[in-house]
Write a protein that holds these residues in place. Structure first.
Motif, mmCIF file in Angstrom:
data_model
loop_
_atom_site.group_PDB
_atom_site.id
_atom_site.type_symbol
_atom_site.label_atom_id
_atom_site.label_comp_id
_atom_site.label_asym_id
_atom_site.label_seq_id
_atom_site.Cartn_x
_atom_site.Cartn_y
_atom_site.Cartn_z
ATOM 1 N N UNK A 172 8.902 -3.585 -4.911
ATOM 2 C CA UNK A 172 7.527 -4.109 -4.985
ATOM 3 C C UNK A 172 7.278 -5.328 -4.084
ATOM 4 N N UNK A 173 8.233 -6.246 -4.020
ATOM 5 C CA UNK A 173 8.005 -7.441 -3.201
ATOM 6 C C UNK A 173 7.826 -7.060 -1.728
ATOM 7 N N UNK A 174 8.615 -6.114 -1.271
ATOM 8 C CA UNK A 174 8.478 -5.665 0.122
ATOM 9 C C UNK A 174 7.119 -5.004 0.344
ATOM 10 N N UNK A 175 6.632 -4.258 -0.659
ATOM 11 C CA UNK A 175 5.326 -3.611 -0.521
ATOM 12 C C UNK A 175 4.217 -4.654 -0.355
ATOM 13 N N UNK A 176 4.251 -5.695 -1.174
ATOM 14 C CA UNK A 176 3.212 -6.731 -1.082
ATOM 15 C C UNK A 176 3.306 -7.497 0.237
ATOM 16 N N UNK A 177 4.530 -7.802 0.654
ATOM 17 C CA UNK A 177 4.678 -8.514 1.940
ATOM 18 C C UNK A 177 4.181 -7.643 3.086
ATOM 19 N N UNK A 178 4.462 -6.359 3.025
ATOM 20 C CA UNK A 178 3.987 -5.452 4.073
ATOM 21 C C UNK A 178 2.458 -5.446 4.134
ATOM 22 N N UNK A 179 1.819 -5.413 2.965
ATOM 23 C CA UNK A 179 0.354 -5.392 2.932
ATOM 24 C C UNK A 179 -0.215 -6.699 3.499
ATOM 25 N N UNK A 180 0.359 -7.826 3.120
ATOM 26 C CA UNK A 180 -0.130 -9.111 3.641
ATOM 27 C C UNK A 180 -0.031 -9.142 5.160
ATOM 28 N N UNK A 181 1.105 -8.702 5.676
ATOM 29 C CA UNK A 181 1.314 -8.771 7.131
ATOM 30 C C UNK A 181 0.427 -7.773 7.879
ATOM 31 N N UNK A 182 0.245 -6.586 7.324
ATOM 32 C CA UNK A 182 -0.601 -5.607 8.026
ATOM 33 C C UNK A 182 -2.073 -6.016 7.965
ATOM 34 N N UNK A 183 -2.492 -6.659 6.879
ATOM 35 C CA UNK A 183 -3.887 -7.120 6.835
ATOM 36 C C UNK A 183 -4.093 -8.316 7.767
ATOM 37 N N UNK A 184 -3.092 -9.174 7.891
ATOM 38 C CA UNK A 184 -3.183 -10.240 8.898
ATOM 39 C C UNK A 184 -3.281 -9.643 10.292
ATOM 40 N N UNK A 185 -2.543 -8.552 10.503
ATOM 41 C CA UNK A 185 -2.590 -7.875 11.788
ATOM 42 C C UNK A 185 -3.969 -7.249 12.019
ATOM 43 N N UNK A 186 -4.601 -6.740 10.953
ATOM 44 C CA UNK A 186 -5.957 -6.198 11.087
ATOM 45 C C UNK A 186 -6.919 -7.315 11.519
ATOM 46 N N UNK A 187 -6.725 -8.493 10.925
ATOM 47 C CA UNK A 187 -7.575 -9.620 11.302
ATOM 48 C C UNK A 187 -7.370 -10.009 12.766
ATOM 49 N N UNK A 188 -6.118 -10.106 13.187
ATOM 50 C CA UNK A 188 -5.857 -10.512 14.576
ATOM 51 C C UNK A 188 -6.369 -9.458 15.553
ATOM 52 N N UNK A 195 13.670 -6.434 6.623
ATOM 53 C CA UNK A 195 14.960 -6.978 7.056
ATOM 54 C C UNK A 195 15.229 -8.323 6.400
ATOM 55 N N UNK A 196 14.176 -9.138 6.275
ATOM 56 C CA UNK A 196 14.349 -10.462 5.668
ATOM 57 C C UNK A 196 13.099 -10.804 4.869
ATOM 58 N N UNK A 197 13.281 -11.764 3.959
ATOM 59 C CA UNK A 197 12.189 -12.205 3.093
ATOM 60 C C UNK A 197 11.285 -13.181 3.845
ATOM 61 N N UNK A 198 10.192 -13.576 3.213
ATOM 62 C CA UNK A 198 9.274 -14.535 3.823
ATOM 63 C C UNK A 198 9.930 -15.912 3.945
ATOM 64 N N UNK A 199 9.599 -16.630 4.994
ATOM 65 C CA UNK A 199 10.131 -17.976 5.180
ATOM 66 C C UNK A 199 9.452 -18.932 4.188
ATOM 67 N N UNK A 200 10.038 -20.090 3.905
ATOM 68 C CA UNK A 200 9.556 -20.945 2.800
ATOM 69 C C UNK A 200 8.080 -21.344 2.895
ATOM 70 N N UNK A 201 7.566 -21.617 4.083
ATOM 71 C CA UNK A 201 6.181 -22.094 4.219
ATOM 72 C C UNK A 201 5.188 -20.957 4.402
#
Length: 365
Positions: free
Chosen positions: A92-108, A160-166
């Motif tokens: 689940x954590x990977x799924x949520x991180x994937x969604x956050x990153x792909x939506x940021x990519x949609x914005x960019x 491959x890796x988790x989100x960085x602290x910030x």
């Protein structure tokens, strides 16, 4: 054949409004477009043939380079397709991180479209404003992926890796800032006489024609068709998140602009929900050391910034795909240019191409 009053004009392949290496062959009667044809292939790299000669994990980085403006969405498409074929469950954590990153990519991606589309039509200020916000997203990508353009962090089975602290704080800071910036763009454009004159009633396509041509993304939704893969066939954690699908009424260049502007608001809404619900836990599922996809075929699609991105995988049970064929949204959407532009002026062709938001790297695979 054409009469003596008509002329043939090549727009591109290096014309600034053709966004790469697209050549549009225009047949003109004065400044009026009588017919047109798209000449593509200048960028062809044979990517789909290369896929057949690489192990499954080695293919993923190639997808970052197809639509280099939407590298994250393309990467997601590939890993999800292999996961679907193998029946791999992603944490689940990977799924949520994937969604956050792909939506940021949609914005960019949408911000780059807005910047270049406005520049094509003569709006230089919007170009500068949109790049200002896009830069904030690219800084987050640089921290997460180690790259600003060819972003790559998804692996078959998770991350491959988790989100960085910030990470969470930086994404929230951007999301807090973004609504005011969207208002700035709309203040500059929504009632701008030049913008309205160049977009309203230009490049109209009906819902019936849009469906018949296989359009997806804003070119389809701008014509009033409520179709988005995130809603019709949810993947990752989209089914758990609330968001709306904006649609237009008239199917013109202005409606496609309005749809993408509202899509940016909805992407921010998705990101904020995903951050609030981001679970703890691992980011990588159980994946065999040697990836072999069971013999058979599978089709999978995601909603990219430019429309539906599809991938058809045929496997013979080995460690390499027997066949891997893409359904690129830019390629399909470009097929509507002739229908949209015939009867318009040469200057309108520039606006219509911009409203399709094409990337030639995805078209000339």
């Amino acid at each position: 054949m054409f009469d003596a009053d008509q002329m043939v004009l090549s727009m591109g392949p290096q014309h600034p409004s053709t966004h790469g290496v697209l050549r549009v062959i225009l047949k003109l009667d004065g400044e009026r477009v009588v017919d047109l044809d798209c000449d593509i292939g200048y960028l062809h790299r044979g990517a789909e043939k290369i896929f057949e000669n690489r192990l499954y994990p080695m293919i993923a980085p190639y997808f970052d380079r197809l639509d280099y403006i939407a590298a994250v969405s393309n990467g997601l498409l590939y890993v999800e397709t292999v996961e679907k074929a193998m029946g791999i469950e992603v944490p689940p954590r990977a799924q949520y991180l994937r969604v956050i990153l792909t939506e940021l990519n949609r914005l960019s991606s949408h911000l780059l479209w807005l910047a270049t589309h406005a520049l094509d039509i003569g709006g230089f200020t919007v170009f500068l404003y949109a790049f200002r916000e896009r830069e904030e997203i690219l800084k987050i990508f640089e921290n997460f992926f180690g790259a600003r353009l060819t972003c790559h962090a998804f692996r078959i089975g998770g991350m491959t890796y988790d989100a960085y602290p910030e990470f969470e704080a930086q994404v929230r800071a951007f999301c807090d800032l973004f609504p005011k910036r969207l208002e700035e763009y709309e203040t500059l454009l929504n009632e701008n006489r030049i913008w309205l004159g160049r977009t309203v009633g230009i490049g109209v396509i009906s819902a019936e024609d849009a469906i018949s041509l296989g359009l997806t993304g804003a070119p389809l939704r701008g014509s009033g068709v409520d179709y988005d893969v995130r809603k019709t066939d949810p993947y990752e954690c989209y089914a758990d998140l609330e968001f709306d699908i904006p649609i237009g009424e008239n199917g013109d260049t202005f409606d496609r602009y309005l749809v993408r502007m509202e899509e940016m608001r909805q992407s921010r809404r998705i990101i904020m929900q995903a951050l609030d619900r981001l679970p703890d836990g691992p980011v990588m599922g159980k994946v065999p050391k040697v990836i072999r996809v069971p013999a058979g075929e599978v089709y999978h699609s995601v909603e990219g910034p430019k429309g539906e991105l599809g991938l058809y995988l045929v496997s013979d049970g080995g460690t390499k795909p027997y066949r891997l064929r893409m359904r690129p949204s830019s390629f399909v959407n470009l097929g509507a240019l002739r229908k949209m532009a015939i009867g318009s002026l040469v200057s309108d062709v520039v606006a219509v191409i911009g409203s399709l938001d094409i990337v030639l790297g995805e078209i000339d695979r």
